[in-house]
Design an enzyme around this catalytic site. Structure first.
Site, short mmCIF file in Angstrom:
data_model
loop_
_atom_site.label_atom_id
_atom_site.label_comp_id
_atom_site.label_asym_id
_atom_site.label_seq_id
_atom_site.Cartn_x
_atom_site.Cartn_y
_atom_site.Cartn_z
N SER A 14 -6.29 -36.88 4.48
CA SER A 14 -6.21 -35.96 5.77
C SER A 14 -5.52 -34.59 5.37
O SER A 14 -5.29 -34.50 4.28
CB SER A 14 -5.55 -36.79 6.87
OG SER A 14 -4.31 -36.99 6.41
N TYR A 15 -5.51 -33.80 6.54
CA TYR A 15 -4.84 -32.46 6.04
C TYR A 15 -3.45 -32.61 5.31
O TYR A 15 -2.77 -33.22 5.75
CB TYR A 15 -4.80 -31.58 7.51
CG TYR A 15 -4.25 -30.34 7.43
CD1 TYR A 15 -4.94 -29.21 6.83
CD2 TYR A 15 -2.85 -30.10 7.83
CE1 TYR A 15 -4.53 -27.88 6.77
CE2 TYR A 15 -2.27 -28.69 7.74
CZ TYR A 15 -3.16 -27.72 7.08
OH TYR A 15 -2.65 -26.33 7.05
N PRO A 16 -3.35 -31.82 4.28
CA PRO A 16 -2.30 -32.08 3.21
C PRO A 16 -1.13 -31.32 3.67
O PRO A 16 0.08 -31.81 3.38
CB PRO A 16 -2.62 -31.63 1.97
CG PRO A 16 -3.71 -30.61 2.35
CD PRO A 16 -4.37 -30.86 3.66
N GLN A 18 -8.21 -32.11 11.40
CA GLN A 18 -7.19 -32.56 10.40
C GLN A 18 -7.98 -33.31 9.15
O GLN A 18 -7.33 -33.71 8.33
CB GLN A 18 -6.20 -33.19 10.86
CG GLN A 18 -5.48 -32.27 12.02
CD GLN A 18 -4.09 -33.08 12.24
OE1 GLN A 18 -2.96 -32.94 11.34
NE2 GLN A 18 -3.62 -33.12 13.46
N HIS A 71 0.27 -31.67 13.21
CA HIS A 71 -0.40 -32.64 11.92
C HIS A 71 0.19 -33.94 11.91
O HIS A 71 1.56 -33.90 12.11
CB HIS A 71 -0.39 -31.73 10.82
CG HIS A 71 -1.09 -30.31 10.81
ND1 HIS A 71 -2.17 -30.19 11.15
CD2 HIS A 71 -0.21 -29.15 10.50
CE1 HIS A 71 -2.52 -28.67 11.10
NE2 HIS A 71 -1.13 -28.04 10.99
#
Length: 720
Positions: free
Chosen positions: A325-327, A137, A381
């Protein structure tokens, strides 16, 4: 040797960054190392490379839209290569078919769409080699290395692939059938291109209920009847101190008639007053939570008027550069593992001038604070947070700085103590009449040193200080004024508010409400901004002063579908619930698709049964009024813009057949020139008509009564 397939080129570069590598044309070669003993070839897709084949490409009889061919039930879905992506697919396939490659690593984004993009490309290449899954992530070198050292067996994430496939098949079935049946039936009622509509009435399980939300809000506004109200505000003098209080009764502070307010005003004017109650309460306000994609999009839209789509694009860029980090996350929490990295992240952020002083003042650890660190609220996530990789702020665009700043400050603020306020309430009595005064004072700044909890300016954050008064003090009423106001309707959604309304839809049915809450609302976190953009493209909504307004076309569609499952959030809520079960391996994708076929049949059946009750005449008239260009030369009615041509709006009522193409010898007659022709009989000089040779000319009437035109050429000045 392993082949690694990323989702995008920028992602591929980040995955290669921790290792010695070199770019070789359409792929990246990673040198042999501890992680890749034989080296690796890293290639990438370019988003989706394949799409489901159109119905008419599977069955030629479906090319012409006809009611008797509906419902279309596809039993064997096929995919085709998107033409402009052919070169990219060839590059990926060359890597996958390389005889040196013994194992493939799927390295798309950590979600169902990333799973589908990469796995579908691998399947369509015809290559059948052992597969692993990279799941990360964050694209920082440290996170990438950890992920490569802990590859998952493809069986672990395979259910996500089935989930994504089931979602795309089902959306295809419902969308194709609903769009065709409603387009054909609505057009049969006189709504078509000639009345200003763009023709097709596209439907979908997410976009249609969202469109309904916008239309329903507009109807609430239109149907709202404003009523006047009156409030009494008294000014008191207590031993030299002055303050104001608002007249208050059990039902609130408002009178429905001025006469009632005047009676109380007269009874209080100039009379003695006494402080009956004085309550001072200290309250702590906790720092805001971390951001999910939706909350970030909503805040950026409110603060910067930034569209949700643009915010996601910026986030994606920051993520691909490994700064955040992963949006595409629907969570506002992190797990214990991510929290362990906070000290290092804060230490690195300290090197950035805007944050160095703030981080110096960090007051606590949040590793055990459930408001931020709670694995129970993290599914695939975690929240959007800054990574340990810190950018040079001068290298970021202005919009990237704005979004990065929000994310960074949310992390720093979480490490501060709560802000403390003193809330004061004064009850002042004038005989039996009660006036209430409220005030607020900031006692301890806490996290507010880092950020505010709203977008109000700093000088509006705190209410004015109240004087130092005591209970049972006596004084006088200095003045009593009547303030008049009017009730106002709800406002239209902003794009940011619409994103949050999709995430937290309000429905009366408690069971449906629970379902929607369990799946985080309507649609996916990652696709809500796309839904809004899609509604714009389809001419269902317009953005007016940063607020979402429905078009007449939207009203027509929602009138047609209002009593069906397409207009309700329930369908998409239950749909997402089942899809998540497929993604966890707890439900069958095949059964889901079969149920979707039955639903497609029902959608078509319902539309056909209800069509007789539809009447769109008022919308057609409004659309034609909106498209008015000028008076018709033949009958005097209005000429309107009908897309590719101008035509008389009385083509039905007066059977007037006046039309004029917008294109004339390859030149467009724009609305301004058409207005001049209709009102003055002559356009401006239009340059470069395409004849045997290019020429400039005016367009004028040849026979106005017949609606025929001719060219008039500019007269050359005679030289003396």
């Amino acid at each position: 040797m392993q082949a690694i397939v990323a989702e995008k080129s920028s992602q591929a570069e980040s995955l290669a960054a921790p290792y010695k590598h070199r770019k070789k044309g359409s792929y990246i070669e990673i040198d042999p190392c501890k992680t890749f003993p034989e080296g690796a070839l890293l290639t990438w897709c370019s988003g989706h490379l394949f799409e489901i084949v159109e119905p008419h490409e599977m069955d030629a009889s479906l090319k012409i839209w006809q009611l008797d061919t509906l419902p279309m039930i596809i039993n064997d879905f096929k995919y085709k290569l998107i033409p402009e992506k052919a070169k990219r697919f060839k590059a990926v396939k060359e890597v996958l078919t390389n005889p040196k490659i013994k194992e493939i690593v799927a390295a798309g984004d950590a979600g169902r769409e990333g799973e589908l993009i990469v796995q579908l490309v691998i399947r369509m290449s015809g290559v059948k080699k052992p597969m692993k899954r990279l799941w990360t992530q964050s694209l920082t070198p440290k996170s990438v290395q950890q992920a490569f050292d802990n590859l998952l067996d493809i069986k672990v994430t395979q259910p996500l692939y089935y989930e994504a496939m089931a979602r795309s098949y089902a959306d295809y079935l419902i969308g194709m059938n609903a769009s065709r049946v409603y387009t054909l039936l609505i057009q049969s009622k006189g709504v078509n291109r000639s009345s200003g509509s763009s023709g097709v009435f596209s439907c979908g399980r997410v976009q249609t209920p969202v469109c309904a939300m916008v239309v329903n809000r507009e109807r609430e506004i239109q149907n709202f009847v404003s009523t006047p109200f009156y409030e009494l505000v008294s000014r008191f003098v207590m031993e030299g101190n002055e303050y104001e209080g608002k007249y208050t009764i059990e039902s609130g502070t408002r009178f429905d008639s001025k006469e009632k307010a005047v009676v109380i005003q007269n009874e209080c004017q100039g009379k003695p007053a006494m402080i009956r109650e004085l309550k001072i309460e200290e309250k702590n306000v906790q720092p805001p939570q971390f951001h999910s994609l939706s909350t970030l999009q909503a805040l950026a839209n409110k603060r910067f008027k930034m569209s949700p789509k643009h915010t996601l694009e910026i986030l994606q860029t920051l993520y691909q550069n490994a700064y955040v980090s992963y949006p595409r996350s629907d969570s506002q929490y992190v797990t214990d593992g991510e929290a362990e990295a906070f000290p290092e992240i804060l230490k690195n952020l300290k090197s950035l001038e805007p944050y160095s002083g703030l981080i110096e003042g960090v007051e606590r650890s949040i590793s055990a604070d459930k408001r931020y660190v709670n694995v129970e609220h993290v599914s695939d996530h975690y929240a959007v947070i800054p990574t340990e990789k810190v950018p040079s702020l001068v290298d970021l665009s202005e919009d990237e700085k704005k979004i990065y700043d929000i994310i960074v400050r949310s992390l720093i603020a979480a490490h501060y103590e709560p802000a403390a306020f003193s809330h004061t309430t004064i009850q002042t009595n004038v005989g039996e009449h009660v006036f209430i005064t409220k005030g607020k004072q900031l006692l301890k700044e806490g996290w507010r040193k880092v950020m505010f909890d709203s977008d109000e300016e700093e000088n509006k954050e705190d209410e004015a200080l109240l004087p130092n008064v005591q209970k049972d003090q006596s004084g006088m009423v200095k003045s009593v004024s009547i303030k008049e106001g009017k009730t106002s309707p709800k406002k239209r959604y902003t794009e940011g508010e619409l994103i949050l309304a999709m995430k937290n839809p309000v429905v009366e049915d408690s069971e449906i409400s629970k379902v929607l809450k369990s799946v985080s609302g309507i649609g996916e976190e990652s696709t809500r901004s796309n839904i809004i953009e899609r509604l714009k493209q389809l001419d269902y909504i317009e953005i007016e002063k940063n607020r979402v307004a429905p078009t007449q076309k939207a009203f027509i569609l929602i009138d047609a579908v209002q009593d069906t499952v397409l207009a309700s959030p329930e369908l998409t809520g239950r749909w997402e619930q089942r899809l998540k079960e497929i993604g966890k391996g707890d439900a069958s994708a095949k059964n889901f698709i079969e149920q979707s076929k039955k639903l497609a049949e029902k959608v078509v059946r319902d539309a056909k049964q209800q069509a007789d009750s539809w009447n769109f005449d008022s919308y057609i008239q409004k659309m034609e009024e909106d498209k008015y260009v000028g008076p018709c030369p033949k009958c005097g009615a209005g000429v309107v813009d009908k897309g590719n041509f101008y035509g008389c709006s009385a083509y039905k009522s007066a059977e007037c057949n006046f039309t004029m193409n917008k294109k004339l010898l390859e030149k467009t007659i724009n609305e301004s020139n058409m207005k001049k022709l209709l009102e003055k009989g002559k356009t401006n000089l239009i340059k470069s008509f395409k004849g045997k040779t290019d020429f400039d000319a005016y367009v004028v009437w040849k026979d106005k009564a017949a609606g025929s035109i001719r060219f008039e050429f500019k007269k050359e000045k005679v030289k003396s």
